[in-house]
Design a protein around this motif. Structure first.
Motif, PDB file in Angstrom:
ATOM      1  N   ASP A 114      10.354 -12.210  -5.999  1.00 40.30           N
ATOM      2  CA  ASP A 114       9.938 -13.367  -6.813  1.00 40.30           C
ATOM      3  C   ASP A 114      10.922 -14.527  -6.818  1.00 40.30           C
ATOM      4  N   TYR A 115      11.703 -14.661  -5.753  1.00 41.56           N
ATOM      5  CA  TYR A 115      12.530 -15.847  -5.640  1.00 41.56           C
ATOM      6  C   TYR A 115      11.646 -17.071  -5.441  1.00 41.56           C
ATOM      7  N   VAL A 116      10.703 -16.898  -4.562  1.00 38.43           N
ATOM      8  CA  VAL A 116       9.895 -18.033  -4.139  1.00 38.43           C
ATOM      9  C   VAL A 116       8.664 -18.158  -5.030  1.00 38.43           C
ATOM     10  N   ARG A 117       8.453 -19.339  -5.559  1.00 39.98           N
ATOM     11  CA  ARG A 117       7.225 -19.547  -6.312  1.00 39.98           C
ATOM     12  C   ARG A 117       6.119 -19.686  -5.279  1.00 39.98           C
ATOM     13  N   THR A 118       5.143 -18.807  -5.352  1.00 43.40           N
ATOM     14  CA  THR A 118       4.158 -18.732  -4.282  1.00 43.40           C
ATOM     15  C   THR A 118       2.906 -19.546  -4.582  1.00 43.40           C
ATOM     16  N   GLU A 119       2.813 -20.103  -5.786  1.00 38.77           N
ATOM     17  CA  GLU A 119       1.573 -20.800  -6.141  1.00 38.77           C
ATOM     18  C   GLU A 119       1.236 -21.901  -5.128  1.00 38.77           C
ATOM     19  N   ALA A 120       2.234 -22.711  -4.819  1.00 43.06           N
ATOM     20  CA  ALA A 120       1.985 -23.841  -3.930  1.00 43.06           C
ATOM     21  C   ALA A 120       1.482 -23.351  -2.571  1.00 43.06           C
ATOM     22  N   ALA A 121       2.122 -22.300  -2.062  1.00 37.12           N
ATOM     23  CA  ALA A 121       1.724 -21.775  -0.760  1.00 37.12           C
ATOM     24  C   ALA A 121       0.318 -21.174  -0.832  1.00 37.12           C
ATOM     25  N   ASP A 122       0.010 -20.534  -1.953  1.00 39.06           N
ATOM     26  CA  ASP A 122      -1.324 -19.963  -2.115  1.00 39.06           C
ATOM     27  C   ASP A 122      -2.389 -21.055  -2.189  1.00 39.06           C
ATOM     28  N   GLU A 123      -2.032 -22.133  -2.884  1.00 37.18           N
ATOM     29  CA  GLU A 123      -2.942 -23.284  -2.932  1.00 37.18           C
ATOM     30  C   GLU A 123      -3.223 -23.794  -1.526  1.00 37.18           C
ATOM     31  N   LEU A 124      -2.148 -23.871  -0.763  1.00 33.93           N
ATOM     32  CA  LEU A 124      -2.278 -24.335   0.617  1.00 33.93           C
ATOM     33  C   LEU A 124      -3.263 -23.458   1.377  1.00 33.93           C
ATOM     34  N   LEU A 125      -3.121 -22.145   1.220  1.00 25.84           N
ATOM     35  CA  LEU A 125      -4.035 -21.209   1.885  1.00 25.84           C
ATOM     36  C   LEU A 125      -5.479 -21.461   1.449  1.00 25.84           C
ATOM     37  N   THR A 126      -5.652 -21.685   0.154  1.00 25.95           N
ATOM     38  CA  THR A 126      -6.999 -21.953  -0.372  1.00 25.95           C
ATOM     39  C   THR A 126      -7.576 -23.222   0.256  1.00 25.95           C
ATOM     40  N   ASP A 127      -6.736 -24.245   0.326  1.00 18.73           N
ATOM     41  CA  ASP A 127      -7.188 -25.506   0.925  1.00 18.73           C
ATOM     42  C   ASP A 127      -7.599 -25.291   2.375  1.00 18.73           C
TER      43      ASP A 127
END
Lengths: 184, 184
Positions: A114-127
């Motif tokens: 959990d170092y990396v906040r993954t929300e942004a990357a997950d959003e990217l995947l969704t996009d």
DNA sequence: TGTACATCAGTGAACGCGCGTTCACTGATGTAC
DNA sequence: TGTACATCAGTGAACGCGCGTTCACTGATGTAC
């Protein structure tokens, strides 16, 4: 030296130390301090421990990555064009910053969860998934598949720098797209 | 303790230390000695230096990998079947020995060039390419492409153990094959 | 068969190194009166 | 405006740690005569 000044100087130095090929792990606290021309103890004014510095570094790398992806996107373009641009931007970022790519995608979980906040990357995947649907991609082509494919390209090229590939990187990306029914 | 005995015990201990997820780098010389219940200096009877030990370890890992691939193959089967078996064996080996996979495919060049004898792996690529041709794969599907794709699957799963994937690993392999026109 | 000797796989103490971290400190900046 | 004081970003010395490597050593095994 202003407080904010050294804080971001340290982070920038850490990124610079981690960026090139050489980086096999996160840079040491002392190395980061050295790169800023400052004593090791000075770091503790801005980060409570080495792992705190690491956490900040990895989060910083994540946002650098996300920014690069966002910068490559133009929502006004047709979905297929946007997909291509994403793919090339992803691979480009990885090959241009192999150390950062490695830390972001091939080390983070080892350095501490959990170092990396993954929300942004997950959003990217969704996009990206939405773009795939908009392009009429088959149900068996997901953003995850695309990610796996592109990661394989970047990772092998980055880790086998001496290897001669039978096809150029950009062309190989396009070939993947063609197979996925997403040719130009 | 016979001379040959400790030599291979050390190598086996190094592999065991490197094998699990935890391994972020090559195990230290002292750790390997410790795992064999032997003093650090004893290692120097069998390896001239740490990098010599590393070299031996990486070569050993390479042959373990090659052996696993060879064991999964049955030349009597039809080419398409053999391709599928290769793919599943590759991915299986990687996910079952994440540390070894990482050292073999994602670290070797950092630890010092030409550690790994690549002939065997290159032969493997050539064999796979021949199988692809025999299956009537298109000219835009090479063994390299297959390698990149499979590597992406293994690498991301190994490095993001916490992540929930929308499709199982085995199914994702089959999906890649289908896209390549090599469905079951 | 018994003795003398060479070989050599192991030992433990010691080295210098870079590391993360602590400690008491210094000295400039900013605020209260 | 001038003085007293608190704040706080930096310093350098020191610590204990694991590391790779060296050194002189020990003691078992194998060979020559």
């Amino acid at each position: 030296m202003r407080a904010e000044g050294l804080h971001s100087k340290l982070l920038a130095a850490a990124v610079e130390l981690a960026s090139p090929r050489l980086a096999t792990a996160v840079p040491s606290l002392r190395a980061v301090a050295r790169a800023c021309g400052v004593s090791a103890t000075a770091v503790y004014r801005h980060f409570s421990s080495q792992s705190d510095l690491n956490r900040a570094l990895l989060m910083h790398i994540d946002s650098v990555f996300i920014d690069a992806m966002a910068a490559s996107d133009d929502p006004g373009l047709p979905p297929l064009k946007r997909l291509h641009q994403f793919a090339h931007a992803y691979v480009g970022w990885g090959t241009q910053h192999p150390g950062l790519y490695q830390l972001r995608f091939e080390s983070a979980d080892q350095l501490g969860a959990d170092y990396v906040r993954t929300e942004a990357a997950d959003e990217l995947l969704t996009d990206v998934d939405a773009l795939l649907r908009a392009c009429g991609a088959g149900p068996d082509v997901t953003a995850e598949d695309l990610w796996c494919g592109l990661h394989g390209l970047v990772s092998l090229r980055v880790h086998k720098p001496g290897r001669v590939w039978s096809v150029g990187l950009e062309a190989q990306i396009d070939r993947f797209f063609t197979l996925w029914g997403l040719g130009r």
